[in-house]
Write a protein that holds these residues in place. Structure first.
Motif, mmCIF file in Angstrom:
data_model
loop_
_atom_site.group_PDB
_atom_site.id
_atom_site.type_symbol
_atom_site.label_atom_id
_atom_site.label_comp_id
_atom_site.label_asym_id
_atom_site.label_seq_id
_atom_site.Cartn_x
_atom_site.Cartn_y
_atom_site.Cartn_z
ATOM 1 N N UNK A 1 56.417 0.504 85.781
ATOM 2 C CA UNK A 1 55.182 0.698 86.547
ATOM 3 C C UNK A 1 55.271 1.939 87.437
ATOM 4 N N UNK A 2 56.429 2.160 88.051
ATOM 5 C CA UNK A 2 56.636 3.355 88.880
ATOM 6 C C UNK A 2 56.474 4.600 88.011
ATOM 7 N N UNK A 3 57.137 4.598 86.878
ATOM 8 C CA UNK A 3 57.077 5.744 85.973
ATOM 9 C C UNK A 3 55.640 6.013 85.535
ATOM 10 N N UNK A 4 54.954 4.983 85.071
ATOM 11 C CA UNK A 4 53.585 5.161 84.573
ATOM 12 C C UNK A 4 52.640 5.657 85.657
ATOM 13 N N UNK A 5 52.863 5.248 86.894
ATOM 14 C CA UNK A 5 51.992 5.681 87.977
ATOM 15 C C UNK A 5 52.283 7.106 88.430
ATOM 16 N N UNK A 6 53.529 7.534 88.372
ATOM 17 C CA UNK A 6 53.913 8.808 88.990
ATOM 18 C C UNK A 6 54.141 9.950 88.007
ATOM 19 N N UNK A 7 54.253 9.683 86.717
ATOM 20 C CA UNK A 7 54.694 10.713 85.769
ATOM 21 C C UNK A 7 53.784 11.943 85.710
ATOM 22 N N UNK A 8 52.474 11.763 85.708
ATOM 23 C CA UNK A 8 51.564 12.905 85.570
ATOM 24 C C UNK A 8 51.641 13.825 86.789
ATOM 25 N N UNK A 9 51.495 13.243 87.963
ATOM 26 C CA UNK A 9 51.541 14.045 89.187
ATOM 27 C C UNK A 9 52.899 14.665 89.429
ATOM 28 N N UNK A 10 53.954 13.909 89.126
ATOM 29 C CA UNK A 10 55.306 14.417 89.331
ATOM 30 C C UNK A 10 55.590 15.594 88.394
ATOM 31 N N UNK A 11 55.158 15.479 87.150
ATOM 32 C CA UNK A 11 55.358 16.587 86.205
ATOM 33 C C UNK A 11 54.627 17.834 86.697
ATOM 34 N N UNK A 12 53.374 17.682 87.111
ATOM 35 C CA UNK A 12 52.598 18.831 87.590
ATOM 36 C C UNK A 12 53.281 19.475 88.793
ATOM 37 N N UNK A 13 53.792 18.648 89.707
ATOM 38 C CA UNK A 13 54.475 19.164 90.883
ATOM 39 C C UNK A 13 55.729 19.938 90.494
ATOM 40 N N UNK A 14 56.558 19.365 89.648
ATOM 41 C CA UNK A 14 57.787 20.026 89.207
ATOM 42 C C UNK A 14 57.453 21.327 88.484
ATOM 43 N N UNK A 15 56.407 21.283 87.678
ATOM 44 C CA UNK A 15 55.997 22.463 86.905
ATOM 45 C C UNK A 15 55.604 23.617 87.826
ATOM 46 N N UNK A 16 54.989 23.304 88.972
ATOM 47 C CA UNK A 16 54.625 24.375 89.900
ATOM 48 C C UNK A 16 55.851 25.031 90.509
ATOM 49 N N UNK A 17 56.952 24.311 90.543
ATOM 50 C CA UNK A 17 58.180 24.869 91.109
ATOM 51 C C UNK A 17 58.910 25.725 90.079
ATOM 52 N N UNK B 1 57.866 24.587 81.036
ATOM 53 C CA UNK B 1 57.550 23.260 80.518
ATOM 54 C C UNK B 1 58.805 22.452 80.207
ATOM 55 N N UNK B 2 59.743 23.045 79.494
ATOM 56 C CA UNK B 2 60.962 22.327 79.114
ATOM 57 C C UNK B 2 61.814 21.973 80.337
ATOM 58 N N UNK B 3 61.924 22.905 81.261
ATOM 59 C CA UNK B 3 62.690 22.633 82.475
ATOM 60 C C UNK B 3 62.020 21.514 83.268
ATOM 61 N N UNK B 4 60.693 21.532 83.345
ATOM 62 C CA UNK B 4 59.967 20.479 84.068
ATOM 63 C C UNK B 4 60.218 19.115 83.430
ATOM 64 N N UNK B 5 60.223 19.067 82.107
ATOM 65 C CA UNK B 5 60.521 17.800 81.426
ATOM 66 C C UNK B 5 61.933 17.330 81.757
ATOM 67 N N UNK B 6 62.895 18.257 81.709
ATOM 68 C CA UNK B 6 64.280 17.911 82.044
ATOM 69 C C UNK B 6 64.394 17.422 83.485
ATOM 70 N N UNK B 7 63.738 18.122 84.396
ATOM 71 C CA UNK B 7 63.825 17.767 85.809
ATOM 72 C C UNK B 7 63.160 16.414 86.078
ATOM 73 N N UNK B 8 62.103 16.111 85.323
ATOM 74 C CA UNK B 8 61.482 14.790 85.461
ATOM 75 C C UNK B 8 62.473 13.704 85.078
ATOM 76 N N UNK B 9 63.142 13.888 83.948
ATOM 77 C CA UNK B 9 64.120 12.892 83.501
ATOM 78 C C UNK B 9 65.227 12.725 84.535
ATOM 79 N N UNK B 10 65.737 13.839 85.032
ATOM 80 C CA UNK B 10 66.807 13.779 86.023
ATOM 81 C C UNK B 10 66.313 13.108 87.304
ATOM 82 N N UNK B 11 65.079 13.407 87.692
ATOM 83 C CA UNK B 11 64.508 12.783 88.892
ATOM 84 C C UNK B 11 64.461 11.267 88.747
ATOM 85 N N UNK B 12 63.999 10.778 87.605
ATOM 86 C CA UNK B 12 63.929 9.330 87.410
ATOM 87 C C UNK B 12 65.320 8.698 87.306
ATOM 88 N N UNK B 13 66.268 9.429 86.759
ATOM 89 C CA UNK B 13 67.652 8.929 86.730
ATOM 90 C C UNK B 13 68.186 8.833 88.165
#
Length: 181
Positions: free
Chosen positions: A25-41, A45-57
């Protein structure tokens, strides 16, 4: 951002107790906004995906340190920001072995290659912090006060940067429209 702060806080506490459905539920609620935020940093795209995975880990590894009643969104976005900035710093130190093929070989490309016209415009005319603030507010639905807390900035600074960013975007869009006519 579909869940309230209180609902996300409750999910974090359930995750602390080992409830796997809470993580989903946490993942489903936060994934879109979190990806967009990471992507702005990282603007990749690939780094943002990697950073999302690491963030959730990291979320799962550090959930025991989460305090009931804390701003769970700010806590998660802080993990994401620090993880991404550390990765960018680490990658700056790395040297590609084949400079000519480096970009294609390692998959580096910018927001301009992967996103919408408005994201392309944001990438052209806004600074990193402005882009983060606009993304957090518009795409992720955070209040300016929450953004100030996440970015550890005064509320006035966040409001000024947001309004300044909107002004820059408006001028750029107006200029683009004039140039097309």
């Amino acid at each position: 951002m579909g869940l309230s702060k209180e609902e996300l806080d409750s999910l974090m506490l359930r995750l602390q107790r080992g409830d796997e459905k809470a993580f989903e539920d946490i993942y489903n609620d936060t994934k879109r906004g979190l990806f967009a935020f990471i992507f702005t940093i990282c603007k990749n795209h690939e780094t943002a995906e990697d950073m999302m995975q690491i963030t959730y880990i990291k979320l799962r590894k550090t959930i025991a340190s989460y305090k009931a009643g804390a701003n769970a969104y700010a806590w998660l976005y802080t993990i994401a920001k620090n993880t991404t900035l550390n990765e960018i710093t680490k990658r700056k130190r790395e040297v590609a072995t084949d400079m000519e093929d480096g970009n294609a070989k390692y998959g580096y490309y910018t927001m301009e290659d992967t996103d919408t016209p408005i994201m392309t415009m944001m990438n052209k005319v806004l600074g990193d912090e402005e882009r983060q603030i606009v993304t957090l507010h518009v795409l992720s639905g955070f209040k300016h006060r929450e953004i100030a807390e996440m970015l550890d900035k005064p509320l006035g600074t966040v409001l000024w940067a947001y309004n300044n960013a909107l002004s820059k975007l408006k001028k750029a869009i107006e200029k683009e429209n004039r140039d097309e006519n």
